[in-house]
Write a protein that holds these residues in place. Structure first.
Motif, PDB file in Angstrom:
ATOM      1  N   VAL A   1       9.533 -11.424   1.193  1.00  0.00           N
ATOM      2  CA  VAL A   1      10.770 -10.879   0.625  1.00  0.00           C
ATOM      3  C   VAL A   1      10.508 -10.444  -0.815  1.00  0.00           C
ATOM      4  CG1 VAL A   1      13.093 -11.472  -0.164  1.00  0.00           C
ATOM      5  CG2 VAL A   1      12.362 -12.155   2.130  1.00  0.00           C
ATOM      6  N   GLN A   2       9.798 -11.262  -1.586  1.00  0.00           N
ATOM      7  CA  GLN A   2       9.535 -10.954  -2.991  1.00  0.00           C
ATOM      8  C   GLN A   2       8.715  -9.668  -3.127  1.00  0.00           C
ATOM      9  OE1 GLN A   2      11.146 -12.789  -5.009  1.00  0.00           O
ATOM     10  NE2 GLN A   2      10.471 -11.880  -6.928  1.00  0.00           N
ATOM     11  N   VAL A   3       7.726  -9.522  -2.256  1.00  0.00           N
ATOM     12  CA  VAL A   3       6.885  -8.317  -2.301  1.00  0.00           C
ATOM     13  C   VAL A   3       7.729  -7.073  -2.024  1.00  0.00           C
ATOM     14  CG1 VAL A   3       5.031  -7.087  -1.085  1.00  0.00           C
ATOM     15  CG2 VAL A   3       4.737  -9.493  -1.713  1.00  0.00           C
ATOM     16  N   PHE A   4       8.711  -7.192  -1.138  1.00  0.00           N
ATOM     17  CA  PHE A   4       9.540  -6.035  -0.783  1.00  0.00           C
ATOM     18  C   PHE A   4      10.627  -5.761  -1.832  1.00  0.00           C
ATOM     19  CE2 PHE A   4       9.097  -4.270   3.621  1.00  0.00           C
ATOM     20  CZ  PHE A   4       7.914  -4.913   3.949  1.00  0.00           C
TER      21      PHE A   4
ATOM     22  N   GLN B   1       0.814  -1.215   0.000  1.00  0.00           N
ATOM     23  CA  GLN B   1       0.000   0.000   0.000  1.00  0.00           C
ATOM     24  C   GLN B   1       0.852   1.270   0.000  1.00  0.00           C
ATOM     25  OE1 GLN B   1      -2.397  -1.224   3.269  1.00  0.00           O
ATOM     26  NE2 GLN B   1      -3.753  -2.420   1.950  1.00  0.00           N
ATOM     27  N   ASN B   2       2.089   1.137   0.435  1.00  0.00           N
ATOM     28  CA  ASN B   2       2.932   2.337   0.556  1.00  0.00           C
ATOM     29  C   ASN B   2       3.972   2.490  -0.550  1.00  0.00           C
ATOM     30  OD1 ASN B   2       1.790   3.426   2.979  1.00  0.00           O
ATOM     31  ND2 ASN B   2       2.629   1.651   4.011  1.00  0.00           N
ATOM     32  N   ARG B   3       4.335   1.419  -1.176  1.00  0.00           N
ATOM     33  CA  ARG B   3       5.357   1.489  -2.230  1.00  0.00           C
ATOM     34  C   ARG B   3       4.661   1.647  -3.589  1.00  0.00           C
ATOM     35  NH1 ARG B   3      10.659   2.076  -4.021  1.00  0.00           N
ATOM     36  NH2 ARG B   3      11.162   0.523  -5.618  1.00  0.00           N
ATOM     37  N   HIS B   4       5.132   2.642  -4.366  1.00  0.00           N
ATOM     38  CA  HIS B   4       4.554   2.892  -5.689  1.00  0.00           C
ATOM     39  C   HIS B   4       5.572   2.559  -6.780  1.00  0.00           C
ATOM     40  CE1 HIS B   4       1.838   5.109  -3.122  1.00  0.00           C
ATOM     41  NE2 HIS B   4       1.011   5.293  -4.151  1.00  0.00           N
TER      42      HIS B   4
ATOM     43  N   GLN C   1      -1.780  -7.358 -10.209  1.00  0.00           N
ATOM     44  CA  GLN C   1      -2.363  -8.684  -9.970  1.00  0.00           C
ATOM     45  C   GLN C   1      -1.329  -9.680  -9.434  1.00  0.00           C
ATOM     46  OE1 GLN C   1      -4.147  -9.617 -13.733  1.00  0.00           O
ATOM     47  NE2 GLN C   1      -6.025  -8.495 -13.281  1.00  0.00           N
ATOM     48  N   LEU C   2      -0.115  -9.614 -10.005  1.00  0.00           N
ATOM     49  CA  LEU C   2       0.885 -10.614  -9.570  1.00  0.00           C
ATOM     50  C   LEU C   2       1.338 -10.366  -8.130  1.00  0.00           C
ATOM     51  CD1 LEU C   2       2.980 -10.999 -12.847  1.00  0.00           C
ATOM     52  CD2 LEU C   2       1.156 -12.468 -11.988  1.00  0.00           C
ATOM     53  N   VAL C   3       1.327  -9.106  -7.735  1.00  0.00           N
ATOM     54  CA  VAL C   3       1.661  -8.811  -6.333  1.00  0.00           C
ATOM     55  C   VAL C   3       0.519  -9.282  -5.434  1.00  0.00           C
ATOM     56  CG1 VAL C   3       2.150  -6.977  -4.670  1.00  0.00           C
ATOM     57  CG2 VAL C   3       3.182  -6.886  -6.954  1.00  0.00           C
ATOM     58  N   GLN C   4      -0.706  -9.070  -5.909  1.00  0.00           N
ATOM     59  CA  GLN C   4      -1.860  -9.557  -5.125  1.00  0.00           C
ATOM     60  C   GLN C   4      -1.756 -11.069  -4.903  1.00  0.00           C
ATOM     61  OE1 GLN C   4      -5.768  -8.422  -6.343  1.00  0.00           O
ATOM     62  NE2 GLN C   4      -5.396  -6.240  -5.999  1.00  0.00           N
ATOM     63  N   GLN C   5      -1.306 -11.782  -5.951  1.00  0.00           N
ATOM     64  CA  GLN C   5      -1.206 -13.241  -5.798  1.00  0.00           C
ATOM     65  C   GLN C   5      -0.231 -13.609  -4.681  1.00  0.00           C
ATOM     66  OE1 GLN C   5       0.103 -15.573  -9.193  1.00  0.00           O
ATOM     67  NE2 GLN C   5      -0.693 -17.424  -8.223  1.00  0.00           N
ATOM     68  N   LEU C   6       0.900 -12.885  -4.629  1.00  0.00           N
ATOM     69  CA  LEU C   6       1.878 -13.183  -3.570  1.00  0.00           C
ATOM     70  C   LEU C   6       1.249 -12.990  -2.188  1.00  0.00           C
ATOM     71  CD1 LEU C   6       5.030 -11.394  -5.064  1.00  0.00           C
ATOM     72  CD2 LEU C   6       4.815 -13.860  -4.641  1.00  0.00           C
ATOM     73  N   VAL C   7       0.525 -11.876  -2.034  1.00  0.00           N
ATOM     74  CA  VAL C   7      -0.051 -11.564  -0.714  1.00  0.00           C
ATOM     75  C   VAL C   7      -1.191 -12.535  -0.391  1.00  0.00           C
ATOM     76  CG1 VAL C   7      -1.202  -9.792   0.673  1.00  0.00           C
ATOM     77  CG2 VAL C   7       0.637  -9.145  -0.890  1.00  0.00           C
ATOM     78  N   VAL C   8      -2.019 -12.813  -1.397  1.00  0.00           N
ATOM     79  CA  VAL C   8      -3.155 -13.723  -1.154  1.00  0.00           C
ATOM     80  C   VAL C   8      -2.640 -15.115  -0.778  1.00  0.00           C
ATOM     81  CG1 VAL C   8      -5.094 -14.908  -2.272  1.00  0.00           C
ATOM     82  CG2 VAL C   8      -4.793 -12.433  -2.551  1.00  0.00           C
TER      83      VAL C   8
ATOM     84  N   PRO D   1       0.247   2.138  -6.498  1.00  0.00           N
ATOM     85  CA  PRO D   1       0.734   1.294  -5.391  1.00  0.00           C
ATOM     86  C   PRO D   1       0.933  -0.141  -5.873  1.00  0.00           C
ATOM     87  CG  PRO D   1      -1.445   2.261  -4.886  1.00  0.00           C
ATOM     88  CD  PRO D   1      -1.127   2.606  -6.298  1.00  0.00           C
ATOM     89  N   LEU D   2       1.903  -0.830  -5.290  1.00  0.00           N
ATOM     90  CA  LEU D   2       2.131  -2.252  -5.651  1.00  0.00           C
ATOM     91  C   LEU D   2       0.845  -3.061  -5.501  1.00  0.00           C
ATOM     92  CD1 LEU D   2       5.551  -3.137  -3.907  1.00  0.00           C
ATOM     93  CD2 LEU D   2       5.179  -2.508  -6.302  1.00  0.00           C
ATOM     94  N   ALA D   3       0.004  -2.667  -4.536  1.00  0.00           N
ATOM     95  CA  ALA D   3      -1.230  -3.417  -4.264  1.00  0.00           C
ATOM     96  C   ALA D   3      -2.118  -3.543  -5.501  1.00  0.00           C
ATOM     97  CB  ALA D   3      -2.018  -2.755  -3.135  1.00  0.00           C
ATOM     98  N   GLY D   4      -1.943  -2.649  -6.466  1.00  0.00           N
ATOM     99  CA  GLY D   4      -2.809  -2.674  -7.647  1.00  0.00           C
ATOM    100  C   GLY D   4      -2.358  -3.655  -8.715  1.00  0.00           C
TER     101      GLY D   4
END
Ligand SMILES: Cc1cc2nc3c(=O)[nH]c(=O)nc-3n(C[C@H](O)[C@H](O)[C@H](O)COP(=O)(O)OP(=O)(O)OC[C@H]3O[C@@H](n4cnc5c(N)ncnc54)[C@H](O)[C@@H]3O)c2cc1C
Length: 369
Positions: free
Chosen positions: A320-323, A251-254, A264-271, A259-262
């Protein structure tokens, strides 16, 4: 539970420096005991709080969410306290258990040896009975958590190698008896110590035999079963911490103006972290409920240990991947979680050993040997 979380939140600012310096803030131990760690698992008659397995495991999830070194310290102290509560004489409880529950003594628990890891029945530390009834312990233990912090420990040794596992006996050993510890720097949970212990003819009185002669392994396995549940809960807490860190970062990194949250592939990592964490929670809680209902639940505790420890690793890797690079830098939360998660699949039975125990139960054939 809220008191425990509030206390852990209050000690969280100590973590970055302690983790970097490989030190443990010992001053927090009484506070940990005060909010229910270690004491919770012990019956009221022995000075504990008599919490259910489920409540003890929920506490351990909070510890895992906070810091792997707290979770590991609490787990080992609980294991030592449970062994003393299960098998200790009144005199042993006065000398070791009560001071431990009051935060005045710290203990460790030693089965593993350089040549006896997964195969605990291969242990060769020798306990020779002397004419006055005392025992002389000779051997070397390996990778023992917090042995250099503690002032006593429980050592498994054999009174007669010809008896195999039926010769293995538990002994209480005090620092004043003369054992030596050697700290071994290590990758995960680096604010606990991981020690070799040299027992070079250490003499302990007959009053320091814990439980029955020859029943040391079965005693240890009873405590290790609950220990596996505690590791499972702690691993779920670690995965929860990975989820919270990853969510916050997205939510904080653009990047690319969003934002990364937007993505899809990042969403998959978090989900994936979220789904696995919730499944892990169900797994350890269902094993805890079985224990609370009076079942041995050995297979369920093994399943929980296997699933939750692997989940912690998967969750930390995804965090780690998300960061990105920030998740690999010293001092970042994902970097610490990644290191700490790596511990979980090895002590208290590796993932392979859990699989073989579950397989034996399911298929009726042991593939261990
Ligand atoms: C951080 C940390 C803290 C620890 N704390 C303690 C402690 O407080 N007290 C204590 O007594 N011990 C402790 N240990 C030791 C731990 O219990 C052992 O490391 C563990 O039992 C595995 O033994 P090992 O490392 O010798 O691996 P090994 O037994 O040598 O196994 C090596 C590999 O072979 C696999 N393997 C072994 N046998 C089989 C088989 N039959 N089939 C398939 N695969 C197999 C294992 O899964 C593993 O992948 C700790 C270890 C660590 C890392």
């Amino acid at each position: 539970m809220q008191r425990a979380r509030a206390y852990l939140d209050s000690v969280a600012p100590l973590i970055p420096d302690a983790d970097r310096d490989r030190t443990f803030p010992m001053e927090i131990v009484p506070g940990l005991l005060d909010v229910g760690f270690v004491r919770g698992a012990i019956p009221v008659a022995d000075g504990g709080l008599g919490l259910s397995h489920l409540d003890s495991a929920l506490l351990m999830e909070e510890a895992g969410r906070c810091w792997g070194s707290i979770r590991t310290t609490a787990n080992i102290l609980t294991l030592v306290a449970e062994l003393l509560s299960m098998a200790g004489t009144d005199e042993q409880k006065q000398r070791f258990l009560q001071p431990l529950l009051a935060g005045r003594r710290l203990g460790w628990f030693a089965i593993t040896e350089p040549d006896a890891g997964s195969d605990v029945s291969a242990l060769s530390t020798r306990a020779e009975r002397r004419p006055d009834g005392s025992y002389r312990l000779t051997g070397r233990k390996a990778y023992i958590t917090n042995a250099s912090h503690g002032d006593f420990g429980i050592v498994l040794a054999t009174v007669d190698p010809d008896l195999g596992s039926r010769g293995v006996t538990a002994f209480l050993v005090e620092r004043a008896d003369g054992y030596r510890t050697l700290d071994r720097p290590h990758l995960p949970v680096r604010s606990v110590t991981c020690c070799d212990i040299e027992l070079d003819g250490v003499v302990v009185p007959a009053a320091n035999v814990l439980g029955e002669i020859g029943r040391g392994l079965s005693l240890a396995m009873r405590a290790v079963n609950a220990g596996r549940l505690n590791v499972s809960a702690g691993c779920t807490g670690l995965a929860q911490a990975a989820l919270e860190a990853a969510t916050d970062h997205t939510q904080n990194r653009h990047q690319f103006g969003r934002p990364l949250a937007g993505f899809q592939l990042v969403q998959q990592l978090v989900v994936d972290i979220a789904v696995r964490t919730r499944a892990a929670r169900q797994m350890y809680q269902s094993a805890a409920r079985l224990l609370d209902a009076g079942h041995q639940a050995r297979t369920e505790c093994s399943m929980a240990k296997y699933f939750c420890s692997e989940t912690a690793n998967a969750a930390a890797t995804s965090a780690v991947q998300v960061f990105g690079a920030a998740g690999l830098m010293d001092g970042s939360v994902p970097e610490r979680l990644f290191r700490d998660a790596r511990e979980a699949t090895i002590p208290e039975g590796t993932s392979q050993i859990q699989i073989l125990q579950i397989g034996k139960e399911l298929l009726g054939v042991s593939a261990l040997r």
